[in-house]
Design an enzyme around this catalytic site. Sequence first.
Site, PDB file in Angstrom:
ATOM      1  N   ASP A  46       0.812  -1.216   0.000  1.00  0.00           N
ATOM      2  CA  ASP A  46       0.000   0.000   0.000  1.00  0.00           C
ATOM      3  C   ASP A  46       0.847   1.269   0.000  1.00  0.00           C
ATOM      4  O   ASP A  46       0.444   2.294  -0.558  1.00  0.00           O
ATOM      5  CB  ASP A  46      -0.942  -0.001   1.205  1.00  0.00           C
ATOM      6  CG  ASP A  46      -2.138  -0.917   0.996  1.00  0.00           C
ATOM      7  OD1 ASP A  46      -2.330  -1.389  -0.139  1.00  0.00           O
ATOM      8  OD2 ASP A  46      -2.872  -1.168   1.963  1.00  0.00           O
ATOM      9  N   GLY A  47       2.030   1.212   0.609  1.00  0.00           N
ATOM     10  CA  GLY A  47       2.918   2.371   0.584  1.00  0.00           C
ATOM     11  C   GLY A  47       3.341   2.727  -0.831  1.00  0.00           C
ATOM     12  O   GLY A  47       3.412   3.909  -1.196  1.00  0.00           O
ATOM     13  N   ASN A 116      -4.513   9.299   2.358  1.00  0.00           N
ATOM     14  CA  ASN A 116      -5.109   8.499   3.435  1.00  0.00           C
ATOM     15  C   ASN A 116      -5.733   9.363   4.526  1.00  0.00           C
ATOM     16  O   ASN A 116      -6.932   9.321   4.747  1.00  0.00           O
ATOM     17  CB  ASN A 116      -4.059   7.580   4.066  1.00  0.00           C
ATOM     18  CG  ASN A 116      -4.028   6.222   3.421  1.00  0.00           C
ATOM     19  OD1 ASN A 116      -4.780   5.950   2.499  1.00  0.00           O
ATOM     20  ND2 ASN A 116      -3.145   5.360   3.902  1.00  0.00           N
ATOM     21  N   GLU A 117      -4.897  10.107   5.233  1.00  0.00           N
ATOM     22  CA  GLU A 117      -5.402  10.881   6.359  1.00  0.00           C
ATOM     23  C   GLU A 117      -4.437  11.987   6.754  1.00  0.00           C
ATOM     24  O   GLU A 117      -3.237  11.928   6.458  1.00  0.00           O
ATOM     25  CB  GLU A 117      -5.666   9.991   7.583  1.00  0.00           C
ATOM     26  CG  GLU A 117      -4.439   9.540   8.349  1.00  0.00           C
ATOM     27  CD  GLU A 117      -3.742   8.347   7.748  1.00  0.00           C
ATOM     28  OE1 GLU A 117      -2.489   8.377   7.690  1.00  0.00           O
ATOM     29  OE2 GLU A 117      -4.421   7.391   7.344  1.00  0.00           O
ATOM     30  N   ASP A 146      -4.700  11.126  22.753  1.00  0.00           N
ATOM     31  CA  ASP A 146      -3.360  10.902  22.210  1.00  0.00           C
ATOM     32  C   ASP A 146      -3.227  11.524  20.825  1.00  0.00           C
ATOM     33  O   ASP A 146      -2.133  11.870  20.388  1.00  0.00           O
ATOM     34  CB  ASP A 146      -3.057   9.405  22.121  1.00  0.00           C
ATOM     35  CG  ASP A 146      -2.724   8.790  23.464  1.00  0.00           C
ATOM     36  OD1 ASP A 146      -2.548   9.538  24.442  1.00  0.00           O
ATOM     37  OD2 ASP A 146      -2.636   7.546  23.546  1.00  0.00           O
ATOM     38  N   ALA A 154     -10.547   6.410   1.060  1.00  0.00           N
ATOM     39  CA  ALA A 154      -9.411   5.545   0.731  1.00  0.00           C
ATOM     40  C   ALA A 154      -8.563   5.240   1.953  1.00  0.00           C
ATOM     41  O   ALA A 154      -7.998   4.155   2.084  1.00  0.00           O
ATOM     42  CB  ALA A 154      -8.548   6.194  -0.354  1.00  0.00           C
ATOM     43  N   ASN A 160      -7.053   4.956  10.412  1.00  0.00           N
ATOM     44  CA  ASN A 160      -8.409   5.198  10.901  1.00  0.00           C
ATOM     45  C   ASN A 160      -9.060   3.925  11.431  1.00  0.00           C
ATOM     46  O   ASN A 160      -9.692   3.927  12.493  1.00  0.00           O
ATOM     47  CB  ASN A 160      -9.244   5.790   9.760  1.00  0.00           C
ATOM     48  CG  ASN A 160     -10.715   5.906  10.100  1.00  0.00           C
ATOM     49  OD1 ASN A 160     -11.123   6.755  10.869  1.00  0.00           O
ATOM     50  ND2 ASN A 160     -11.521   5.033   9.501  1.00  0.00           N
ATOM     51  N   SER A 162      -7.541   1.213  12.499  1.00  0.00           N
ATOM     52  CA  SER A 162      -6.816   0.796  13.707  1.00  0.00           C
ATOM     53  C   SER A 162      -7.284   1.567  14.932  1.00  0.00           C
ATOM     54  O   SER A 162      -7.237   1.054  16.050  1.00  0.00           O
ATOM     55  CB  SER A 162      -5.307   1.010  13.522  1.00  0.00           C
ATOM     56  OG  SER A 162      -4.817   0.227  12.467  1.00  0.00           O
TER      57      SER A 162
END
Length: 257
Positions: A46-47, A116-117, A146, A154, A160, A162
Amino acid sequence: MKDTSLALHFVSSGTKESLSAQKDLVERYGHVAAEDADIIVALGGDGTMLQALRDFMNTGKPIYGMNRGSVGFLMNEFVIENLPERILAAQMETIRPLVMVAETEDAPPVEALAINEVSLFRQSYQAARIRITIDGKVRLQELVCDGVMVATPAGSTAYNLSAQGPILPLEAPLLALTPVSPFRPRRWGGALLPKHVTVRMDLLETEKRPVNAVADNNEVKSVTSVTVREAPNSQVTILFDKNHSWDERILTEQFRH
């Protein structure tokens, strides 16, 4: 004899496994410069796909991934045979990234795209204190946590997920706002936001509680505020095998046990 029905440009993660796959595929299907390609084929995990999506943003060139890495949620199964046929039959999905503007005390604002985020996380043992504003209206005066993130459809299956955030269909006009280990409000599990909103996160007590911001892999240390919205003029197309579409992937992930 090479199959030249599609002009393909291959990119790989650089691992032994992905380079070997690239060699075999180039021998069978040929390889052209990226600007001359019909399709970009990404080999890795995915990276690798995320990097390819960034590299070919707004070029009009769809990206088809094959898994030669450890995590391959965005990738298709690696099969050498019938690659042009698989690509031509694949399902197209449009990815629209987020744009992050991160501000610090002593440097110009940093702007970065995130497929992604965009995530904020505490820099020290002290919990972060964050005020969250949506389209100019304060929705959460103080989130003690945290960290917190804004995830695209996507990215909803990555960090997200996790953090117990929701999985979103790629075509959903939504963003996921998901806290990481929230302490107060303790029962706040995040929110689903219309994709057109602007999210502003202001850091409280920044000297005592330093926080870093990350847009995918672009990190800004010790931020004072972060603004996130969908990038208005950026998009890229990703291709999925029809027998393993995004819809099928998110159903499989949600019923995994």
